[in-house]
Enzyme design. Structure first.
Site, short mmCIF file in Angstrom:
data_model
loop_
_atom_site.label_atom_id
_atom_site.label_comp_id
_atom_site.label_asym_id
_atom_site.label_seq_id
_atom_site.Cartn_x
_atom_site.Cartn_y
_atom_site.Cartn_z
N SER A 1 111.65 -93.45 69.67
CA SER A 1 112.45 -94.72 69.66
C SER A 1 111.82 -96.01 69.56
O SER A 1 112.63 -97.00 68.72
CB SER A 1 113.63 -94.52 70.76
OG SER A 1 114.30 -93.37 70.98
N LYS B 1 122.35 -96.51 73.95
CA LYS B 1 121.57 -97.31 73.89
C LYS B 1 122.31 -98.80 73.80
O LYS B 1 122.00 -99.69 73.89
CB LYS B 1 120.33 -97.17 72.60
CG LYS B 1 119.42 -96.07 72.68
CD LYS B 1 118.69 -95.58 71.51
CE LYS B 1 117.85 -94.50 71.83
NZ LYS B 1 117.08 -94.24 70.45
#
Length: 835
Positions: A715, A758
């Site tokens: 990520s 997120k």
């Protein structure tokens, strides 16, 4: 006929055939006629009487029943005459009219002591052997057999010799032992043996009465040497003694077993009578009750046949045996299972929706999927559908959703925690032949709940382990397959049990630890974290009332204001679920409960200031975002097992030789992302107006704070690249910006997972702009609008687009001054930094 010593004494001593008293008879049968000094008549021609199954020895008294016509004529004529006959054993006992070829050559001359005609026409004679003879020639065959004979001479040493004395004593000891081993022989037999003095007669007497075949007796009769005959006889007697000892041992053991069985039977009968008197059920009544209960069960014919077979086997087992309670428990367990017993489903889907909304705030997509699942079940009345797996971080309500589904359907509820289960027998059970065998947890829970169609929540299915005892996840393959679980076989139960009506719901925190084949059997329903607004509503509707009830407070005793709840959420918890929030609210309510119990004054409505007073200083900063006054600091977004979180990447350059340093306990994937970002930046330095010589003259250090926490995953690729570009260009990073995505050597931005977690993490940290890969746009479309409120999403395809959004034209307040040490001329491009 074969007469043993027992037969002989019974026929002679215990009857009145001889017309003598017992003492006279003992004297007759124990006196050797050869000891008499009188000369005995030994005719050269003798009428021959064939006998079956016996051999007559000299001096031995023997009763013989005569049935053949020739033999009757012979006996009657001899009895009227000198009463002397020749007795010879038959070779072939089946012959009714034996010729001389059917007889042995050696026989015994006998004297008829008594003759008695019986009522049935047969004649019984009592004869005593005199001398042995050998047939030389047959002189007549009709009306009976007569033959010329030659008398045999017997040699026997002096009876006072040591050898003879030893032999005689051995024979008498053996005979006494035989009498002792056979209690049926009367005591008179021992008296008879004690009265025998002649060694020759002793061997003849014992040879006549030993229990051996006719052939062996005939062999003894034909031996002329007395010592040889005695030795051979002793061998036969010792073999007979061994057989008698074995027989006695067997009889004693059988007798003991029979006594024990009779004792057990007697005790069981007494117990049965006592149980009847007290009203208790004995084994027979207990088995009969089991049969009556089984007749009412709605189980398949195969199961009924198996149960009856087990019950028949149980009826043959001694109730005192160790196997009996094991077999009885098995039979009772089969009866206790709810074969074909189902609770009636309530398919009022509007009611179901109300229950789900009342028990769980938010989770709209999840509740919609559950309603769809139940709608199909209502229309098809068939459970052949994918097993639902609720996937998400801890504390978001996965397990309680299963309870709500059971409540809405009116079904019974079973929760099975699979965390740490590593024994296959936990699912399939043990075979009942093992000590301590138990059924599997699924079958056992169904028995306890009393229904064949419960809602079963398989909690923490991602935390199943495996070891040498088997793989429970493989055992679950059959349980969770709609095509197979209708014929599920538990090892303990041994017969098929239908699990197709059971509604299985699994829960998991992670998917990568679930076996691929098992994951393929389940439909994954993603349950992400809650927003701050959702947590406030959950706290007001569920958590605060629950904590009041658990701490003994009434509804009016205390009220927690919305700002106070929001204060707890933002400053004292940092999670996707609400478990920590519930603990903190419990601490607030507990403080009020203490004040009420002490009868102290307290505020009935808690405000944010009261929260700080009770819980202490804030644990988390309200703004996680750090300012952009330092070049090289970028905010990334990460997924964790407890939801989403923000991640900081810090880069710093120092004079050196181009060394790259990574710190912060990084995994292999993040290290590769950092190396890829540095390589791409070096390759495209001119596009970013960076002097390529800087990379050789300065060391680069990339650090991820909170180094004690392991970090890995794809990520952070674009965040690392942006951090490096910022530190080398000294350009500021846009404030309140976060990003997530992977980078390639070609500069492509790749999509990543966990987008909703997120996004929620970004909102909690005060982020206003988020950079995502353009391919993650589909993930954003699945997120409710309220989750995205206040956020601006930027979609990019290449890293250049990331820098255009993330880096501002202005430099930091104090730009980093760089100097080229070798004083090489700067490039001609005026846009390149001059050092």
């Amino acid at each position: 006929m074969n007469y043993t010593l027992n037969n002989f004494l019974h026929n002679l001593l215990l009857t009145d055939l001889a017309g003598e008293d017992t003492e006279d008879l003992i004297s007759i049968i124990t006196t050797d006629p050869n000891d008499d000094n009188e000369e005995k008549e030994e005719p050269t021609t003798l009428p021959i009487l064939p006998v079956r199954n016996t051999v007559l020895f000299p001096g031995v008294v023997l009763p013989v029943t005569v049935t053949r016509k020739k033999s009757i004529r012979l006996v009657r004529k001899a009895y009227r005459g000198n009463k002397i006959i020749g007795v010879v054993a038959q070779k072939n006992i089946t012959s009714d009219d034996p010729a001389v070829e059917d007889l042995y050559k050696i026989g015994t001359m006998a004297k008829i002591l008594k003759m008695l005609v019986l009522p049935d026409g047969n004649t019984t004679i009592i004869i005593q052997g005199q001398s042995r003879f050998e047939i030389e020639e047959v002189v007549q065959d009709i009306p009976f057999l007569s033959a010329k004979v030659k008398y045999c001479t017997e040699t026997f040493p002096n009876k006072k010799s040591r050898e003879v004395k030893a032999l005689v004593q051995s024979l008498k000891d053996a005979a006494a032992k035989m009498l002792k081993l056979n209690p049926e022989i009367p005591q008179e037999a021992q008296i008879a043996l004690d009265n025998i003095d002649s060694p020759s007669f002793l061997t003849h007497f014992l040879s006549s009465n030993i229990n051996v075949e006719v052939q062996l007796k005939q062999k003894l009769l034909e031996i002329n040497d007395g010592v040889e005959r005695g030795t051979t006889l002793l061998e036969l007697m010792m073999k007979e003694i061994q057989l008698l000892e074995i027989k006695q041992e067997i009889q004693t053991k059988v007798h003991t077993d029979i006594d024990q069985q009779q004792r057990d039977y007697f005790l069981r009968q007494q117990i049965k009578v006592l149980q009847d008197e007290l009203g208790f059920d004995g084994p027979d009544q207990e088995l009969e009750k089991l049969r009556q209960t089984a007749a009412k069960k709605k189980w398949p014919e195969v199961v009924a046949k198996h149960f009856n077979k087990e019950l028949d086997k149980l009826s043959r087992i001694n109730p005192a045996a160790a196997e009996y309670p094991v077999a009885l428990n098995y039979a009772e367990f089969m009866l206790e299972l709810p074969w074909g017993e189902y609770t009636k489903d309530n398919f009022n889907l509007k009611r179901t929706k109300k229950i789900l909304d009342a028990d769980h705030y938010g989770l709209e997509k999840v509740k919609e999927r559950i309603i769809e699942y139940l709608a199909v079940l209502k229309l098809k009345n068939d459970m052949k559908a994918p097993i639902l797996c609720l996937f998400g971080p801890p504390g978001v309500g996965k397990t309680s959703l299963g309870r709500s589904i059971a409540k809405s359907l009116g079904r019974k509820y079973i929760r099975m925690s699979l965390g740490g289960v590593r024994d296959e027998a936990e699912i399939r059970g043990h075979r009942k032949t093992y000590v301590g065998a138990m059924p599997g947890r699924i079958i056992n829970n169904i028995k306890k709940i009393g229904s064949s169609n419960p809602v079963v929540v398989l909690d923490e299915i991602d935390k199943i382990s495996s070891d040498f005892r088997g793989d429970p996840s493989s055992a679950l393959l059959e349980v969770l397959d709609p095509e197979q679980n209708s014929t599920f076989v538990d090892n303990y139960l041994e017969v098929e049990y239908d699990l197709s009506k059971v509604l299985f719901i699994a829960t998991a925190n992670a998917l990568d630890t679930i076996q691929p084949a098992l994951r393929d059997r389940m439909e994954i329903i993603d349950i992400t974290g809650y927003t701050i607004e959702e947590k406030v509503e959950i706290a007001k509707k569920h958590l605060v009332p629950k904590q009041k009830a658990e701490h003994g407070l009434d509804v009016k005793d205390v009220n927690v204001s919305t700002p106070a709840i929001q204060k707890v959420i933002e400053d004292y918890t940092r999670e996707s679920g609400v478990r920590n929030l519930e603990r903190k609210l419990g601490a607030l309510v507990r403080n009020i409960a203490k004040s009420k119990a002490l009868e102290e004054e307290y505020k009935k409505t808690l405000e944010p200031a009261d929260v700080v007073k009770i819980l202490g200083p804030e644990i988390f900063d309200k703004e996680f975002y750090q300012d952009n006054e330092t070049a090289g600091v970028v905010t990334g977004l990460a997924w964790t097992s407890v939801g989403g979180d923000i991640l900081f990447i810090e880069s710093l350059v120092s004079r050196g030789k181009g060394k790259l340093t990574l710190s912060g306990q990084l995994g292999d994937v993040m290290k590769e992302s950092a190396v890829t970002a540095v390589s791409y930046l070096k390759a495209h330095a001119e596009d970013l107006h960076i002097d390529y010589r800087l990379f050789d003259q300065y060391d680069l250090h990339i650090h991820f704070p909170e180094g004690a926490v392991p970090k890995d995953g794809p990520s952070a690729g674009i965040a690392i690249f942006t951090s490096i570009a910022s530190v080398f260009t000294q350009r500021k990073v846009r404030s309140h910006l976060a990003m997530t995505g992977e980078i390639t050597l070609r500069g492509k931005v790749l999509p990543v997972g966990g987008i909703k977690e997120k996004i929620l993490a970004a909102k909690r940290a005060g982020i206003k702009d988020v950079i995502l890969c353009v391919k993650n746009k589909k993930d954003i479309s699945e997120i409710a609008a309220e989750y995205l409120k206040g956020l601006t999403i930027h979609y990019v395809d290449r890293v250049e687009e990331v820098l255009q959004i993330a880096l501002l034209p202005e430099k930091v307040n104090k730009p980093l001054q760089l100097t080229i040490l070798d004083q090489q001329p700067a490039p001609a491009n005026p846009n390149v930094i001059s050092l």
